[in-house]
Design an enzyme around this catalytic site. Structure first.
Site, PDB file in Angstrom:
ATOM      1  N   ASP A 110       0.882  -1.210  -0.032  1.00 45.19           N
ATOM      2  CA  ASP A 110      -0.026   0.093   0.004  1.00 45.19           C
ATOM      3  C   ASP A 110       1.002   1.304   0.016  1.00 45.19           C
ATOM      4  O   ASP A 110       1.923   1.378   0.876  1.00 45.19           O
ATOM      5  CB  ASP A 110      -0.744  -0.096   1.166  1.00 45.19           C
ATOM      6  CG  ASP A 110      -2.077   0.774   1.215  1.00 45.19           C
ATOM      7  OD1 ASP A 110      -1.651   2.134   0.823  1.00 45.19           O
ATOM      8  OD2 ASP A 110      -3.166   0.664   1.740  1.00 45.19           O
TER       9      ASP A 110
ATOM     10  N   HIS B 164     -10.678  -5.689  -2.875  1.00 47.42           N
ATOM     11  CA  HIS B 164      -9.414  -5.793  -2.424  1.00 47.42           C
ATOM     12  C   HIS B 164      -9.435  -5.939  -1.053  1.00 47.42           C
ATOM     13  O   HIS B 164     -10.309  -5.778  -0.118  1.00 47.42           O
ATOM     14  CB  HIS B 164      -8.417  -4.541  -2.825  1.00 47.42           C
ATOM     15  CG  HIS B 164      -9.073  -3.089  -2.184  1.00 47.42           C
ATOM     16  ND1 HIS B 164     -10.167  -2.585  -2.736  1.00 47.42           N
ATOM     17  CD2 HIS B 164      -8.452  -2.564  -1.200  1.00 47.42           C
ATOM     18  CE1 HIS B 164     -10.560  -1.435  -2.116  1.00 47.42           C
ATOM     19  NE2 HIS B 164      -9.313  -1.591  -1.041  1.00 47.42           N
TER      20      HIS B 164
ATOM     21  N   ASN C 294     -13.594  -3.864   2.522  1.00 47.49           N
ATOM     22  CA  ASN C 294     -14.620  -3.267   2.940  1.00 47.49           C
ATOM     23  C   ASN C 294     -15.489  -3.403   1.601  1.00 47.49           C
ATOM     24  O   ASN C 294     -14.983  -3.301   0.369  1.00 47.49           O
ATOM     25  CB  ASN C 294     -14.155  -1.569   3.054  1.00 47.49           C
ATOM     26  CG  ASN C 294     -13.245  -1.509   4.072  1.00 47.49           C
ATOM     27  OD1 ASN C 294     -13.434  -2.019   5.295  1.00 47.49           O
ATOM     28  ND2 ASN C 294     -12.087  -0.596   4.124  1.00 47.49           N
TER      29      ASN C 294
ATOM     30  N   GLN D 243     -15.028   1.709   1.737  1.00 44.99           N
ATOM     31  CA  GLN D 243     -14.326   1.572   0.419  1.00 44.99           C
ATOM     32  C   GLN D 243     -14.329   2.565  -0.102  1.00 44.99           C
ATOM     33  O   GLN D 243     -15.246   3.467  -0.331  1.00 44.99           O
ATOM     34  CB  GLN D 243     -15.273   0.537  -0.322  1.00 44.99           C
ATOM     35  CG  GLN D 243     -14.770   0.006  -1.387  1.00 44.99           C
ATOM     36  CD  GLN D 243     -15.548  -1.090  -2.466  1.00 44.99           C
ATOM     37  OE1 GLN D 243     -16.739  -1.159  -1.886  1.00 44.99           O
ATOM     38  NE2 GLN D 243     -14.878  -1.759  -3.301  1.00 44.99           N
TER      39      GLN D 243
END
Length: 136
Positions: free
Chosen positions: A31, A100, A87, A94
């Site tokens: 990330d 994801h 989410n 989200q």
């Protein structure tokens, strides 16, 4: 693949990423705005907005990779725990509408904020269960 989807663009290589895993069906990347060092996003290559629209097969492959990533994070970082978060919908947090899974290493006393304040036990548990069971 969706032309306007950032994760589809990452999967196609149009946007650079730092991959920790990739196979024919799933890609796992670091990330770029991590909650903690080692925060990984696991992305199915099949475009699906959320858990309601992904195929069972793609979801199964994705969660299995998330499990492997969690084990790798535990070993690499010797973390005390791991959050696996997925989410669905803006109200649930989200922000990218391509399913994801976040895999985040956790440590006792860290400042990562994932959670909620537990509420009181509802008195109508059986009614709530019946409402959910009716649609499973």
């Amino acid at each position: 693949m969706e032309d306007n989807c950032i994760f589809c663009k990452i999967i196609k290589g149009d946007i650079p990423s730092t991959a920790v895993y990739e196979d024919d069906d799933v890609k796992a990347i670091l990330d770029v705005n991590p909650a903690a060092e080692g925060h990984v996003i696991v992305i199915p290559k099949e475009h699906a907005e959320n858990v309601f629209s992904i195929s069972d097969e793609a979801l199964m492959k994705t969660i299995c990779v998330a499990k492997r990533v969690a084990a790798a994070l535990k070993k690499a970082y010797n973390c005390d725990g791991v959050n696996i978060i997925q989410n669905n919908g803006e109200a649930a947090g989200q922000t990218v509408f391509h399913l994801h899974i976040h895999v985040i290493p956790r440590y006792e006393g860290d400042t990562v904020n994932v959670g909620w304040k537990p509420g009181d036990k509802p008195e109508n548990m059986e009614e709530i269960a019946a409402k959910i069971k009716a649609d499973i």
